[in-house]
Design a protein around this motif. Structure first.
Motif, PDB file in Angstrom:
ATOM      1  N   THR A 147       0.833  -1.378   0.129  1.00 20.26           N
ATOM      2  CA  THR A 147      -0.067  -0.041  -0.232  1.00 20.26           C
ATOM      3  C   THR A 147       0.972   1.305  -0.178  1.00 20.26           C
ATOM      4  O   THR A 147       0.468   2.145  -0.807  1.00 20.26           O
ATOM      5  N   PHE A 148       1.957   1.194   0.809  1.00 21.23           N
ATOM      6  CA  PHE A 148       2.814   2.302   0.989  1.00 21.23           C
ATOM      7  C   PHE A 148       3.461   2.665  -0.358  1.00 21.23           C
ATOM      8  O   PHE A 148       3.797   3.739  -0.976  1.00 21.23           O
ATOM      9  N   GLY A 149       3.902   1.461  -0.986  1.00 15.45           N
ATOM     10  CA  GLY A 149       4.602   1.561  -2.472  1.00 15.45           C
ATOM     11  C   GLY A 149       3.652   1.932  -3.576  1.00 15.45           C
ATOM     12  O   GLY A 149       3.951   2.872  -4.279  1.00 15.45           O
ATOM     13  N   LEU A 150       2.325   1.596  -3.335  1.00 18.97           N
ATOM     14  CA  LEU A 150       1.320   2.250  -4.333  1.00 18.97           C
ATOM     15  C   LEU A 150       1.127   3.471  -4.174  1.00 18.97           C
ATOM     16  O   LEU A 150       0.936   4.253  -5.100  1.00 18.97           O
ATOM     17  N   ALA A 151       1.236   4.119  -2.814  1.00 17.78           N
ATOM     18  CA  ALA A 151       0.931   5.462  -2.735  1.00 17.78           C
ATOM     19  C   ALA A 151       1.933   6.096  -3.422  1.00 17.78           C
ATOM     20  O   ALA A 151       1.708   7.302  -4.049  1.00 17.78           O
ATOM     21  N   LYS A 152       3.377   5.884  -3.022  1.00 22.56           N
ATOM     22  CA  LYS A 152       4.351   6.634  -3.602  1.00 22.56           C
ATOM     23  C   LYS A 152       4.350   6.660  -5.298  1.00 22.56           C
ATOM     24  O   LYS A 152       4.583   7.679  -5.697  1.00 22.56           O
ATOM     25  N   LYS A 153       3.788   5.688  -5.575  1.00 19.60           N
ATOM     26  CA  LYS A 153       3.555   5.453  -7.277  1.00 19.60           C
ATOM     27  C   LYS A 153       2.616   6.639  -7.650  1.00 19.60           C
ATOM     28  O   LYS A 153       2.983   7.444  -8.660  1.00 19.60           O
ATOM     29  N   VAL A 154       1.305   6.398  -7.383  1.00 18.68           N
ATOM     30  CA  VAL A 154       0.154   7.182  -7.874  1.00 18.68           C
ATOM     31  C   VAL A 154       0.106   8.458  -7.153  1.00 18.68           C
ATOM     32  O   VAL A 154      -0.335   9.329  -7.910  1.00 18.68           O
ATOM     33  N   LEU A 155       0.412   8.551  -6.032  1.00 19.83           N
ATOM     34  CA  LEU A 155      -0.102   9.742  -5.483  1.00 19.83           C
ATOM     35  C   LEU A 155       0.988  10.678  -5.323  1.00 19.83           C
ATOM     36  O   LEU A 155       0.851  12.096  -5.213  1.00 19.83           O
ATOM     37  N   LEU A 156       2.341  10.247  -5.373  1.00 14.45           N
ATOM     38  CA  LEU A 156       3.422  11.272  -5.424  1.00 14.45           C
ATOM     39  C   LEU A 156       4.171  11.375  -6.858  1.00 14.45           C
ATOM     40  O   LEU A 156       4.221  12.318  -7.491  1.00 14.45           O
ATOM     41  N   PHE A 200      10.333   8.458  -6.411  1.00 16.01           N
ATOM     42  CA  PHE A 200       9.158   7.652  -5.842  1.00 16.01           C
ATOM     43  C   PHE A 200       8.710   6.758  -6.765  1.00 16.01           C
ATOM     44  O   PHE A 200       8.091   5.818  -6.222  1.00 16.01           O
ATOM     45  N   ASP A 201       8.688   6.883  -8.049  1.00 18.05           N
ATOM     46  CA  ASP A 201       8.488   5.853  -8.900  1.00 18.05           C
ATOM     47  C   ASP A 201       9.201   4.386  -8.761  1.00 18.05           C
ATOM     48  O   ASP A 201       8.678   3.229  -8.642  1.00 18.05           O
ATOM     49  N   ALA A 233       2.089  12.221  -9.773  1.00 16.76           N
ATOM     50  CA  ALA A 233       1.678  13.632  -9.453  1.00 16.76           C
ATOM     51  C   ALA A 233       2.697  14.556  -9.729  1.00 16.76           C
ATOM     52  O   ALA A 233       2.584  15.649 -10.504  1.00 16.76           O
ATOM     53  N   VAL A 234       3.839  14.327  -9.254  1.00 13.65           N
ATOM     54  CA  VAL A 234       4.901  15.423  -9.214  1.00 13.65           C
ATOM     55  C   VAL A 234       5.556  15.333 -10.524  1.00 13.65           C
ATOM     56  O   VAL A 234       6.041  16.389 -11.112  1.00 13.65           O
ATOM     57  N   GLY A 235       5.430  14.206 -11.308  1.00 18.91           N
ATOM     58  CA  GLY A 235       5.999  14.131 -12.699  1.00 18.91           C
ATOM     59  C   GLY A 235       5.242  14.762 -13.736  1.00 18.91           C
ATOM     60  O   GLY A 235       5.584  15.252 -14.507  1.00 18.91           O
ATOM     61  N   ALA A 236       3.925  15.160 -13.368  1.00 18.45           N
ATOM     62  CA  ALA A 236       3.073  16.097 -14.196  1.00 18.45           C
ATOM     63  C   ALA A 236       3.798  17.354 -14.485  1.00 18.45           C
ATOM     64  O   ALA A 236       3.423  17.846 -15.221  1.00 18.45           O
ATOM     65  N   LEU A 237       4.480  17.795 -13.539  1.00 23.47           N
ATOM     66  CA  LEU A 237       5.187  19.235 -13.515  1.00 23.47           C
ATOM     67  C   LEU A 237       6.305  19.039 -14.692  1.00 23.47           C
ATOM     68  O   LEU A 237       6.307  19.959 -15.419  1.00 23.47           O
ATOM     69  N   TRP A 238       6.966  17.944 -14.788  1.00 23.12           N
ATOM     70  CA  TRP A 238       8.214  17.923 -15.925  1.00 23.12           C
ATOM     71  C   TRP A 238       7.442  17.634 -17.215  1.00 23.12           C
ATOM     72  O   TRP A 238       7.602  18.188 -18.030  1.00 23.12           O
ATOM     73  N   THR A 239       6.146  17.056 -17.111  1.00 26.65           N
ATOM     74  CA  THR A 239       5.418  16.806 -18.333  1.00 26.65           C
ATOM     75  C   THR A 239       4.867  17.943 -18.977  1.00 26.65           C
ATOM     76  O   THR A 239       4.758  18.332 -20.090  1.00 26.65           O
ATOM     77  N   ASP A 240       4.348  19.016 -17.965  1.00 22.15           N
ATOM     78  CA  ASP A 240       3.880  20.217 -18.387  1.00 22.15           C
ATOM     79  C   ASP A 240       4.621  21.122 -19.096  1.00 22.15           C
ATOM     80  O   ASP A 240       4.502  21.958 -19.827  1.00 22.15           O
TER      81      ASP A 240
END
Length: 472
Positions: free
Chosen positions: A197-206, A252-253, A209-216
């Motif tokens: 669960t913690f690993g899944l949260a790291k992947k999808v919540l962090l 985080f990924d 989400a933060v990778g979207a900044l680089w994608t922007d």
């Protein structure tokens, strides 16, 4: 099949665990082997023969090494066969076209690219190293030969760590593979579910989400959207912010994937080795590589660095051994010159620290952290330099030649809280908070449930975002 998908979370994983738990003790490895093959073949069935060949080559060489116990020359020949077979497949699929294109560029030759290998078999860099660790350890007599091909196959294709690690040596799980009764406990399953669960949260919540900044900033390849900034329009400050976001995303990924893999391993009754230990709090590049992708560093140390002589043959030989390891580390990550530059970049930094700088870093307090983080972020800029929309030389031009353009203020307003949370989650503070929460059953269960619900909701509401290290 990606862990952070509805297909995996609601179909494959529960069905596999149910079959595994219900199977008779003697059939658990068979169930694990078959389900892992289904997992691998779901999207890569055409590469099944590659997987099968690697299993057979190393399994048969292991049997041969046992039979040739008193024949050193034959044992060496068998080891070379395993090395040639395993590394040969890795070279063919991952590096052959890169070598041909490099020769064409350097010498003006006209070698045609090999057709049909544009797609890399998922996880080949990881499971090749796992099979090699088995054969090398059998050759060294560090482990006993595995006679049951199902048990050996279950080790090689075990789905939690098959595609992106951690790199699990055979001796890490050999004892557990042969424990058929009481392989796992309810407490171990609970711990595994928590880690997953913690690993899944790291992947999808962090990470996502933060990778979207680089994608922007750089956009997405083949996407019809034209709303991204573009590297040419971004200011130097915004490019730095984007690379920092990418650095957080990568951590985080990959650490999230490793945590999910370790958690699922525990659910199945196996203890996989730790792969990350808060690398961004390091005070030197030397320490960083002791904390980042620890199973890869350990593999190269044990099977390359130490056999070359390690620290035992003088400083010059030690530096040379370090050069070989870092060069191979860069090459392992990808078939492109930016990865080779990345590996050599870390060789220079590690060599400088080993020669004189490390003793000063160990005495410092704040500046060693700043020094390390700056150089690591620059390293990740090299790492991402061949991605679509980037350009290696242009990215570094934008980073180190001050230029105006789109300001980072808008992005800081949108991503500021997320960046702050991400930075905190890179430190042991988050673990200390969890240590307090898990003392009480209510807070422990509530925390895990909240993260699981939020992560699942995010998975349901978002598009598929594959793990970055699937590319390597």
């Amino acid at each position: 099949m990606v862990f952070s998908t509805i297909l995996f979370l609601f179909r494959f994983l529960p069905i596999t665990l149910a079959l595994y738990y219900l199977a008779p003790a003697k059939l658990k490895n068979t169930v694990l082997f078959v389900c892992s093959l289904v997992f691998y073949c779901w999207g890569e069935v055409r590469f099944f023969p590659v997987m099968l060949a690697l299993i057979l080559i190393n399994y048969l060489c292991g049997l041969g090494l046992e039979r040739m116990e008193d024949k050193p020359a034959a044992r060496t020949a068998l080891l070379l066969v395993a090395l040639a077979g395993s590394l040969g497949m890795l070279f063919y699929f991952k590096y052959a076209n890169f070598v041909l294109s490099s020769l064409n560029s350097l010498f003006g030759t006209q070698f045609a690219a090999i057709q049909g290998i544009s797609t890399l078999p998922l996880g080949i860099s990881f499971y090749t190293f796992q099979t090699l660790s088995y054969t090398i350890d059998v050759y060294r007599r560090d482990v006993k030969t595995e006679h049951n091909i199902i048990d050996f196959g279950a080790y090689v294709v075990m789905f939690p760590q098959l595609i992106a690690g951690p790199i699990v040596k055979y001796r890490d799980v050999s004892a557990q593979l042969h424990v058929y009764e009481h392989r796992y406990s309810l407490r171990q399953i609970e711990e595994g579910m928590t880690l997953f669960t913690f690993g899944l949260a790291k992947k999808v919540l962090l990470a996502d989400a933060v990778g979207a900044l680089w994608t922007d900033i750089i956009g997405i390849q083949n996407s019809p959207s034209t709303t991204y900034v573009g590297l040419g329009n971004a200011s130097t400050a915004l490019v730095w912010l984007g690379v920092i976001a990418y650095s957080l995303q990568l951590y985080f990924d990959f650490s999230g994937y490793s945590m999910m893999a370790i958690g699922m391993g525990k659910m199945l009754g196996f203890d996989f080795p730790q792969n990350f230990n808060y690398p961004y709090i390091s005070r030197s590049i030397t320490e960083f590589w002791r904390r980042w992708h620890m199973t890869l560093s350990g593999w190269f140390r044990e099977y390359v660095y130490i056999p070359l002589g390690g620290n035992r043959k003088g400083l010059k030989r030690q530096i040379f051994n370090l050069f070989v390891v870092e060069l191979l580390t860069g090459i392992w990550h990808g078939a492109d010159w930016n990865f080779i530059c990345w590996g050599l970049y870390y060789f220079i930094l590690l060599a400088v620290e080993k020669l004189f700088l490390l003793k000063y870093l160990e005495k410092g307090k704040v500046w060693p952290h700043v020094y390390t983080l700056f150089l690591v972020v620059v390293g990740w800029a090299m790492f991402v330099g061949n991605d679509w929309g980037v350009g290696f030389s242009y990215l570094f031009y934008k980073l180190f030649v001050p230029a105006g353009g789109v300001s980072p203020v808008y992005f800081l307003r949108n991503y500021g809280v997320l960046l702050a949370v991400s930075v905190v989650c890179c430190t042991p503070l988050i673990e200390k908070i969890w240590d307090l929460l898990k003392k009480r059953t209510a807070t422990r269960v509530a925390t895990v449930l909240v993260l699981l619900v939020l992560s699942t909701a995010y998975v349901v509401g978002s598009t598929n975002s594959p793990f970055l290290y699937f590319n390597f």
